[in-house]
Enzyme design. Sequence first.
Site, PDB file in Angstrom:
ATOM      1  N   LEU A 193      -1.754   7.464  -1.050  1.00 21.85           N
ATOM      2  CA  LEU A 193      -2.258   6.088  -1.004  1.00 21.85           C
ATOM      3  C   LEU A 193      -3.789   6.047  -1.130  1.00 21.85           C
ATOM      4  CD1 LEU A 193      -1.524   3.086  -0.423  1.00 21.85           C
ATOM      5  CD2 LEU A 193      -2.001   3.595   1.984  1.00 21.85           C
ATOM      6  N   ASP A 194      -4.285   5.315  -2.126  1.00 19.38           N
ATOM      7  CA  ASP A 194      -5.731   5.103  -2.304  1.00 19.38           C
ATOM      8  C   ASP A 194      -6.509   6.402  -2.524  1.00 19.38           C
ATOM      9  OD1 ASP A 194      -5.125   2.452  -1.882  1.00 19.38           O
ATOM     10  OD2 ASP A 194      -5.779   2.448   0.204  1.00 19.38           O
TER      11      ASP A 194
END
Lengths: 283, 283, 283, 283
Positions: free
Chosen positions: A227-228
């Site tokens: 994530l990210d």
Amino acid sequence: KNKGRLLIKCPDQPGIVSAMSLFLKQNGANIIESNQFTTDHEGGTFFIRMEFECPDLQEKGQRLENQFREIAESFSMDWEIHFLHDVKKTAIFVSKELHCLRELLLEWQSGDLMTDVVVVISNHEECRGIVESFNIPFYYIPANKDIRKEVEAKQLQLLEDYEVDLIVLARYMQILTPEFVAAHKAQIINIHHSFLPAFIGANPHKRAFERGVKLIGATAHYVTNDLDEGPIIEQDIIRVNHRDNVEDLKKKGRSVERSVLARGVKWALEDRIIVYENKTIVL
Amino acid sequence: KNKGRLLIKCPDQPGIVSAMSLFLKQNGANIIESNQFTTDHEGGTFFIRMEFECPDLQEKGQRLENQFREIAESFSMDWEIHFLHDVKKTAIFVSKELHCLRELLLEWQSGDLMTDVVVVISNHEECRGIVESFNIPFYYIPANKDIRKEVEAKQLQLLEDYEVDLIVLARYMQILTPEFVAAHKAQIINIHHSFLPAFIGANPHKRAFERGVKLIGATAHYVTNDLDEGPIIEQDIIRVNHRDNVEDLKKKGRSVERSVLARGVKWALEDRIIVYENKTIVL
Amino acid sequence: KNKGRLLIKCPDQPGIVSAMSLFLKQNGANIIESNQFTTDHEGGTFFIRMEFECPDLQEKGQRLENQFREIAESFSMDWEIHFLHDVKKTAIFVSKELHCLRELLLEWQSGDLMTDVVVVISNHEECRGIVESFNIPFYYIPANKDIRKEVEAKQLQLLEDYEVDLIVLARYMQILTPEFVAAHKAQIINIHHSFLPAFIGANPHKRAFERGVKLIGATAHYVTNDLDEGPIIEQDIIRVNHRDNVEDLKKKGRSVERSVLARGVKWALEDRIIVYENKTIVL
Amino acid sequence: KNKGRLLIKCPDQPGIVSAMSLFLKQNGANIIESNQFTTDHEGGTFFIRMEFECPDLQEKGQRLENQFREIAESFSMDWEIHFLHDVKKTAIFVSKELHCLRELLLEWQSGDLMTDVVVVISNHEECRGIVESFNIPFYYIPANKDIRKEVEAKQLQLLEDYEVDLIVLARYMQILTPEFVAAHKAQIINIHHSFLPAFIGANPHKRAFERGVKLIGATAHYVTNDLDEGPIIEQDIIRVNHRDNVEDLKKKGRSVERSVLARGVKWALEDRIIVYENKTIVL
């Protein structure tokens, strides 16, 4: 439209540019833009993007591609060739916040994004009106954690049906599973509403407010399983101050999110981005 | 130089501005700049900075201060009054990287920083030449983890001797102990070479390079006991790309570090900054 | 919505803020934002914008206005009072380039422009679809030099019918006559596609290309009888380089034109702008 | 230091890059940076800057240059070859305002300007101290309109004595005659304290103040015989507002002047700039 682009990654050595430019010349092509980069001048990795013009490219494209294979092998190249007559197909995923979607559609309508926007998918109905006013097929697929599997199955089917090359997450607020990311050949670009790596994860504006920062940002990046944490394509910031509450940060953030995402998508469509060691080289 | 500044923090209620401006008027003072801020229009906290001009302020200053106490109490104010004839005394701490020191000295020499730079302290000899060319006392105090206590004792003695009001850490690469931070009345401003809260701690440019960010930043903040967690005064960024190695990031970072620090110090000297809930209100 | 705004211009003297804040306090109003400016601390002109909150303002507004007249006279004030319950009415004029119109409509739809967009007038049909999709009355009034008089008569009639307070020329490519500018009480804001005073007049992008500038700009200004000579409200620029041809400059220019115009219009709607000596003071 | 740079301008045709890269390969050189530009893809002019690394370049340089002549002729090239072991010699001209001089000296001291600053010439004594503290020869040559001829004769003599390649006018407030500009082979870079073509000529800040602009700028450009009309190398701006008087504009302007000039000088020293039709191509 007799234009093509070569994107190359290979171990650096003398003679690469020479071989490529000779190849293009012998095929009657003229180099119109060329950008290169080497990570290290001794034993480094070499990257180049060459844009060329070639009469009758539509007919000669396949032959060019076959012939280039030999050069590519002799230099151990990772390579791609793109022809501008093969227009890329883009899908946009969106949730309730529509500013990024609007920006992409306006830029596209103005001729600034060279792609076919073939489908918009949302877990909300908010954007149906605007999407359909552009005559783009719209699919409403409600989503939540519990039905993620079915939702992604439907989405993957649509991506296949529409032969999508690029997925843009224009403030799509659902997490994609690793299976989804792996399943489809399309590249996925996300816009995160902070200046990564600051404020990874949820509610970046609330946390930015609490920390009292003087700038907020936005980051366009490729989606990977972390994530990210995917390769960053583009970032920008906007100035804020003590007068801005969380709601103000969201408002100010929107203008930078939409322009950062639009730039990132544009570069991807122009085949300017090479991913290397979880970073991007934008040529 | 007949100028003064009032800085106020108090519970919001009607009548504060009215009382303050009436007070100034009755004392023959004219408001020349006034900035206010309220956290919330119901039950919030009110902040104001008023700069005023008043004939014979040097003589009348003490009386003004005494008289204002009554108003301050009736509104439960935290307050400060500053007179421009009391020039603030600044100490600069620096290590080997001199760009921030140079910027501060040049700005000061051009008349853009209203302070007396009374002393420069360094754990290295590199800056002696430049400091002494400005006729500022320079103290070389070698420092390391093991002798931190003695070093800080010497530094505190100097701060007292020179009656320092503001300490600027212009790339001073030693950690200050909580005892030091608590010991002296002076405010301490530090420049951190990243866009906080991204890359807190050591080697921010190396980590920025590894993450592949497209912007690097700098943050001026007040020093508290939590490393790099103090109230942020000012931030700015500069664009970088895949061609920049760690050394390039350091170079590009310098230009933004020096301007961010110079702005933060300027605002502090102009009494524009109020700290509230670990954030700054810059008026 | 119990909010109001006072805008004042008068000769500077001690006691103005005091009188105003006392007046507001006595009427049960609380100052929530206050910005002031003095041209010169001796014999200068004083400007202030005060935003206040006052219970039951809709009922008390008229009385407040009447009472303030006395203070205004004693200080020889030019003044305006605005109540947020009287929403301003805006007309947008546009020609063929729609980016500024689109930006204004999107900002307005997002709640960022506090106004009623009551009518859009164009000398072309291009924007009818988008305007009507927002349920705003659209009038197509073909225009050229020879019929300017009749055209402006029709436009003035519409402005009167719709009780327009603010006219925004969102890339309206016809020149307005002095009679038109004088005829209607509405303020007129124009966007010029250059960084004034560079490239006054027609074809700024072509001339910018020929001069080889490295930045192009946009300017939002009030319209007066001198073409592109009115008070400047806001300006911004975008970086260009030798690769950009005139068409590219136009494209890049659009993004800065639309954001500069949107900011200028927002400030006008928030009663932040005072015109003084052909300049603007934005409080 | 085994590095060299080729700068080319010629009519566009297929095979240029191929011929150049083959030539470099055959001489054992590796291309480490390459940037090209074509004004028009049909019948346009082609520009390229190639930076290469080549073992034993100091010995082989002259031979390389001679051999390249043949290629250059076959493509009708205007061309330059530069070797990094031939360090360029720079002269700085300055008057009373020293911020640009200081910036250049600090950048140079930090290793960011690859040149020898061989001489500083001024019509005032203000900068003698700072120049001599850097161990650079300083010449004070008083100047005014009436003695321009003698002054320039002295300056030209110094330029010849010190074998100057690049002259930087770092806020030198005397006009150079066409004879001076023509007399010496050195390129001349000037910093103008406005965003050209706005405010050409004297007192740009005063005129910017009077016009009420919201941004002020600076322009680095090559000096030609038309005052402030030479090819623009770099520009930038800084935001100002109604609170800034002429003195404030000057102060704010300084920070942008010094950084714009430093960038322009850096690009010139890196042989990145080609002049074409009174514009610059920065590769």
